[in-house]
Scaffold this active site. Structure first.
Site, PDB file in Angstrom:
ATOM      1  N   THR A  78     -13.125   1.343  -2.678  1.00  8.31           N
ATOM      2  CA  THR A  78     -12.344   1.770  -1.525  1.00  8.31           C
ATOM      3  C   THR A  78     -13.190   2.636  -0.588  1.00  8.31           C
ATOM      4  OG1 THR A  78     -10.222   2.797  -0.893  1.00  8.31           O
ATOM      5  CG2 THR A  78     -11.452   3.819  -2.716  1.00  8.31           C
ATOM      6  N   GLU A 109      -6.566   5.219  -8.688  1.00  9.49           N
ATOM      7  CA  GLU A 109      -7.823   5.780  -8.196  1.00  9.49           C
ATOM      8  C   GLU A 109      -8.399   6.886  -9.084  1.00  9.49           C
ATOM      9  OE1 GLU A 109      -9.719   6.962  -3.876  1.00  9.49           O
ATOM     10  OE2 GLU A 109      -7.870   5.847  -4.103  1.00  9.49           O
ATOM     11  N   LYS A 149      -9.741   2.185  -8.791  1.00  5.19           N
ATOM     12  CA  LYS A 149     -10.236   2.426  -7.439  1.00  5.19           C
ATOM     13  C   LYS A 149     -11.309   3.509  -7.448  1.00  5.19           C
ATOM     14  CE  LYS A 149      -7.683   2.361  -3.687  1.00  5.19           C
ATOM     15  NZ  LYS A 149      -6.623   2.716  -2.718  1.00  5.19           N
ATOM     16  N   ASP A 207       0.854  -1.183   0.000  1.00  5.62           N
ATOM     17  CA  ASP A 207       0.000   0.000   0.000  1.00  5.62           C
ATOM     18  C   ASP A 207       0.894   1.239   0.000  1.00  5.62           C
ATOM     19  OD1 ASP A 207      -2.322   1.488   0.058  1.00  5.62           O
ATOM     20  OD2 ASP A 207      -2.608   1.309   2.218  1.00  5.62           O
ATOM     21  N   PHE A 213     -11.665  -0.672   5.187  1.00 11.87           N
ATOM     22  CA  PHE A 213     -10.633   0.027   5.957  1.00 11.87           C
ATOM     23  C   PHE A 213     -10.671  -0.385   7.422  1.00 11.87           C
ATOM     24  CE2 PHE A 213      -9.253   3.990   3.390  1.00 11.87           C
ATOM     25  CZ  PHE A 213      -9.177   3.242   2.240  1.00 11.87           C
TER      26      PHE A 213
END
Length: 329
Positions: free
Chosen positions: A160, A100, A136, A18, A182
């Site tokens: 996400t 993203e 994303k 990440d 998350f």
């Protein structure tokens, strides 16, 4: 010699990096990698990656020509920079990179679809198959609907900023490739809300949320992959050993690598199959209702979109300033 925790984790879970830090990806050799606006903005400010930033700006100037304004050039470079980092990352890893969509489009289905298609075109123009890209998108209702359209076009997505089971179920029912629930941000919210300083890993609210989602998916045979994200400590990670994937920051990858001990598998499809879980359907009405009832998910989704938006605005400013420097030189 006993294996370290990272080695053991790789045996039951796909480990993903990440980060936008290419050197860290080279060090840990994950199968996949994920980025987000905050990570790209941070990486773009590191001296070792100025070449990527400068090349992206020069490419934007070449595309638009000498008559384009500085604002036009920096805006095009902004659109291309995440892909520029993604291409570098794909030279290192064997799997997929997540790139993203602009967080400011999170509540606009049509604009999200258009932006995702543009990102894929950029990768394909560079010779990279869309099979290696995960787009994303924030897990708003509008984002999930955009992702559903993209999936039907063969563009794979990663939803996400996911904090609640209602978001996860809506993703699964719409055929999304992968979700990123998350963990650490859920923990942050509960610590603030309850006044507690800490939670044991096995009772960590973020861990419990991902476990619930994983078990639901496996119980009912959904193909959507679960990739836990946003970790605060390695205890959260070890409690989710067995998840389809886990995306982990370099600092925690290093800690896992430096730690030895037993790492039992905690998440298992066979165990999920026997759990007494009720199946529910999530349409827009149910999504909105459940989201409104879930204070944590409501707060953290809005906060996450706002945070990524600020990172993007910072990146736009950084690129504009760098272009001025380049063209003055």
């Amino acid at each position: 010699m006993s294996k370290n925790l990272l080695e053991q984790l790789r045996e039951v879970t796909v480990v993903v990096a990440d980060t936008g830090d290419i050197e860290a990806i080279e060090k840990f050799k994950p199968r996949d990698a994920t980025t987000n606006p905050s990570l790209i903005t941070a990486a773009a400010q590191l001296p070792q990656y100025q070449g990527i930033v400068d090349d992206t700006l020069k490419g934007a100037r070449k595309t638009l020509g000498a008559g384009a304004t500085a604002a036009q050039v920096s805006n095009l470079a902004f659109d291309r920079l995440a892909v520029s980092f993604g291409l570098k990352i794909l030279e290192i890893i064997e799997g997929r990179v997540s790139t993203e969509v602009d967080a400011r489009l999170s509540y606009d289905t049509d604009a999200t679809i258009e932006k995702a298609r543009d990102i894929i075109k950029q990768y394909e123009a560079a010779g990279v198959s869309k099979k290696r890209i995960l787009i994303k998108i924030a897990a708003t209702w509008e984002g999930i609907q955009a992702a559903a359209v993209l999936e039907k076009e063969g563009i794979h997505t990663n939803l996400t900023l996911l904090f609640g089971i209602h978001q996860a179920i809506a993703c699964a029912e719409n055929g999304i490739t992968l979700i990123s629930p998350f963990v650490g941000r859920i923990l942050d919210w509960y610590k603030k809300d309850t006044g507690r300083d800490s939670y044991a890993p096995e009772e960590d609210p973020g861990v419990l949320s991902v476990t619930q989602i994983y078990n639901y998916y496996k119980k009912f045979g959904y193909k959507t992959e679960v990739m836990g994200a946003s970790f605060r400590n390695i205890g959260e990670i070890t409690e989710l050993a067995g998840s389809d994937l886990l995306t982990i920051a370099p600092s925690l990858l290093a800690e896992l690598q430096a730690t030895t001990g037993d790492l039992p598998r905690k998440l298992d499809p066979a165990k999920a199959a026997d759990l007494p879980i009720e199946k529910i359907h999530v349409n827009k009405y149910e999504f909105d209702r459940l989201h409104a009832e879930n204070r944590m998910a409501n707060d953290k989704l809005a906060e996450g979109i706002e945070g990524f938006t600020k990172a993007l605005e910072q990146l736009e400013k950084l690129l504009a300033e760098r272009l001025v420097h380049l063209e003055a030189a």
